[in-house]
Design an enzyme around this catalytic site. Sequence first.
Site, mmCIF file in Angstrom:
data_model
loop_
_atom_site.group_PDB
_atom_site.id
_atom_site.type_symbol
_atom_site.label_atom_id
_atom_site.label_comp_id
_atom_site.label_asym_id
_atom_site.label_seq_id
_atom_site.Cartn_x
_atom_site.Cartn_y
_atom_site.Cartn_z
ATOM 1 N N GLY A 74 5.020 -8.171 3.959
ATOM 2 C CA GLY A 74 4.881 -9.039 2.798
ATOM 3 C C GLY A 74 6.049 -8.860 1.830
ATOM 4 O O GLY A 74 6.651 -9.833 1.358
ATOM 5 N N THR A 75 6.378 -7.607 1.557
ATOM 6 C CA THR A 75 7.494 -7.297 0.668
ATOM 7 C C THR A 75 8.789 -7.889 1.196
ATOM 8 O O THR A 75 9.604 -8.430 0.436
ATOM 9 C CB THR A 75 7.656 -5.766 0.546
ATOM 10 N N GLY A 111 0.810 -1.221 0.000
ATOM 11 C CA GLY A 111 0.000 0.000 0.000
ATOM 12 C C GLY A 111 0.839 1.265 0.000
ATOM 13 O O GLY A 111 2.030 1.228 0.301
ATOM 14 N N ILE A 161 3.154 2.390 7.443
ATOM 15 C CA ILE A 161 2.593 3.636 7.970
ATOM 16 C C ILE A 161 2.158 3.425 9.413
ATOM 17 O O ILE A 161 2.166 4.347 10.213
ATOM 18 C CB ILE A 161 1.440 4.101 7.047
ATOM 19 N N ASP A 162 1.802 2.172 9.755
ATOM 20 C CA ASP A 162 1.336 1.859 11.118
ATOM 21 C C ASP A 162 2.479 1.791 12.137
ATOM 22 O O ASP A 162 2.229 1.673 13.325
ATOM 23 C CB ASP A 162 0.606 0.506 11.142
ATOM 24 N N ARG A 174 0.077 -5.873 -5.300
ATOM 25 C CA ARG A 174 0.057 -6.988 -4.355
ATOM 26 C C ARG A 174 -0.010 -8.273 -5.176
ATOM 27 O O ARG A 174 -0.204 -8.235 -6.386
ATOM 28 C CB ARG A 174 -1.164 -6.893 -3.445
ATOM 29 N N ILE A 229 -4.608 10.368 3.600
ATOM 30 C CA ILE A 229 -3.369 10.425 4.389
ATOM 31 C C ILE A 229 -2.258 9.613 3.726
ATOM 32 O O ILE A 229 -1.130 10.073 3.572
ATOM 33 C CB ILE A 229 -3.629 9.913 5.826
ATOM 34 N N GLY A 243 -4.327 1.415 11.039
ATOM 35 C CA GLY A 243 -3.889 0.664 12.219
ATOM 36 C C GLY A 243 -4.537 -0.704 12.186
ATOM 37 O O GLY A 243 -5.494 -0.969 12.897
#
Length: 429
Positions: free
Chosen positions: A174-175, A81, A202-203, A147, A353, A247
Site C-alpha cells: 500500500g505504501t 503495520g 514481515i510476511d 493507514r 512479534i 501470513g
Amino acid sequence: MDDATLRFEITRLGECHVPSPMRGVRFVGDDERVLYHARLEDLGPWLQAHAEPPAMEVAGPRERLLFDPSSIACGIVTCGGLCPGLNDVIRAIVLSLRYHYGVTRIHGFRYGYEGLVHRHGHAPLDLTPEAVARINELGGTVLGSSRGPQDPAEMVRTLKDLGIGILFTIGGDGTLRGAHAIVEEAGRQGLSLGVIGVPKTIDNDISFTQRTFGFATAVTEARWATYAANAEAEAARNGIGLVKLMGRDSGFIAAHTVLVNSQVNFCLIPEVRFSLERLLGDLSARLQHRGHAVILVAEGAGQDLVAPTGGKDASGNAKYGDIGLFLRDAISDHFRRTGTEISLKYIDPSYMIRSQPASPVDSAFCLLLGQHAVHAGMSGRTDMVVSFWNHEFTHVPIPLAVSARKKVDPLGALWSSVLASTGQARDLW
Ligand code: ATP
Ligand code: MG
C-alpha cells in the site's frame, strides 16, 4: 510472471554532475547488473536468442550525484503495520545522509502519509544523528504510522513547501502504491522529487526481493510460541497446542517456523487448501498414536472456512476472518461431540512479534537497506525500491515490486521440507 513483461529500468530525474563526497569506497557503475535468473535452464533461452537477459541494476554509491548534499532536504515516512527493524532503517537513512553525504536537513514525517498532509497538523521531527541514537534498540517506529488514503496533491504540496528533494518511504505494498502516486503527482507538477522505497513486509511477500527486513526476527520470535504450544500439549493427555502466526496471503513465516524445530505436526498456510474434516480426522489419529499435537496456522489460511467479515481497514485492505479462533472452537466442538477429553491451548503472539526490536541479523540488513536507499536517492533515482537479489542489493521499479505477491509454491522445495518435518499429509483437502 512472463519474462517479456519484466521491466527493470529505473527512472532517473536527470544527469548527475555533482561529485560524491564519499572517499575510500568502490563506486558502482551505472551499467552494473545482477541477473534475474540464477538457474542455467532459465537463462538458456535468453542466451540462445542472443537477447539481453533480464537483470536488475546493482545498488551502491555512485561517483556523481544529482543532488547537492549541502542544499538538499530529505524526508522519511513509515506507513502500515509494525515490523521489526523500522527504527533501524530510519536510523540508517539518517546516518548515511549525514555521514556519507553531509546532508543536514532531514524531516521525519509523523503517522504515515497523514504527516505529509498539512491539515492533519503533525509537525515533522528534525532527524539528526543524536535524535536517532539507539532507536534501533526499540520496537515500533519513532515516527508513528497510519493507514488510510491521503491526497497525493496535498502530500506533494507539503514536500514542495519544505523543499524536499528525496522522500524515503518505508512500508508495504500500500505504501509503495502511495509512493508511486506521489511520483506521478510530482511529475505532473514538474517537481524534481526522488521517491525511494524500502519494502516492509514481515510476511516476506513482496515480489522481486528475496528477503525483507523483519522476517528473520519474526521467525526467531515465533519459535517461542511453538515451544510453548508443544510444552503445553505434551504436558496434558490429548494435549493440543494451536498457534496462529502472521501470513495474510503468503505462509513463509509459518513454513520457516516449522523448519526451526520439528515440534509442529500440522502447518496450515494460505497457499494450500485444507478441509476441516480431513484436518480433524488426521488430528484424531495423531492424538490416538502420540497423545498430543501442535498446529501452526497462518492468519490467511482456510479463509474459505470462516465467515467473511466483509469489512475493510482504513486503507481498503480486506479484513480476514479469524481462522485461529475458528479452529480453536471447531476442534473443541469436534472432540466434545465424539466424547474425547482434550486440553487445547491457543496462542496468538502476532502483536508481540511485530513490535519486537530487530534481531542482529535483521539490524545489519536494515542498515544496508537504508544506506543503499540513500545512495539511490542521491544519484537521482526515483519510483524504485531497494531489493535483495542473488546475494546483492539491487534496484527494482515500484510498479514491478507491487505487480504480484510472492507465495509459497505448494510443489516447491520449501513446502516439501515443511511436509517432511511435520509429517502431515500432502493433501488435507
Ligand atoms: P502493511 O503490509 O502493514 O499492510 P502497507 O504499506 O500495505 O503495509 P496500507 O495500510 O495498505 O499498508 O497502506 C499504507 C498507506 O498507503 C496508507 O496510507 C494507504 O492509504 C496508502 N495507499 C495504499 N494503497 C494506495 C494506492 N493505491 N494509492 C495511494 N495510496 C495508497
Ligand atoms: Mg499491505
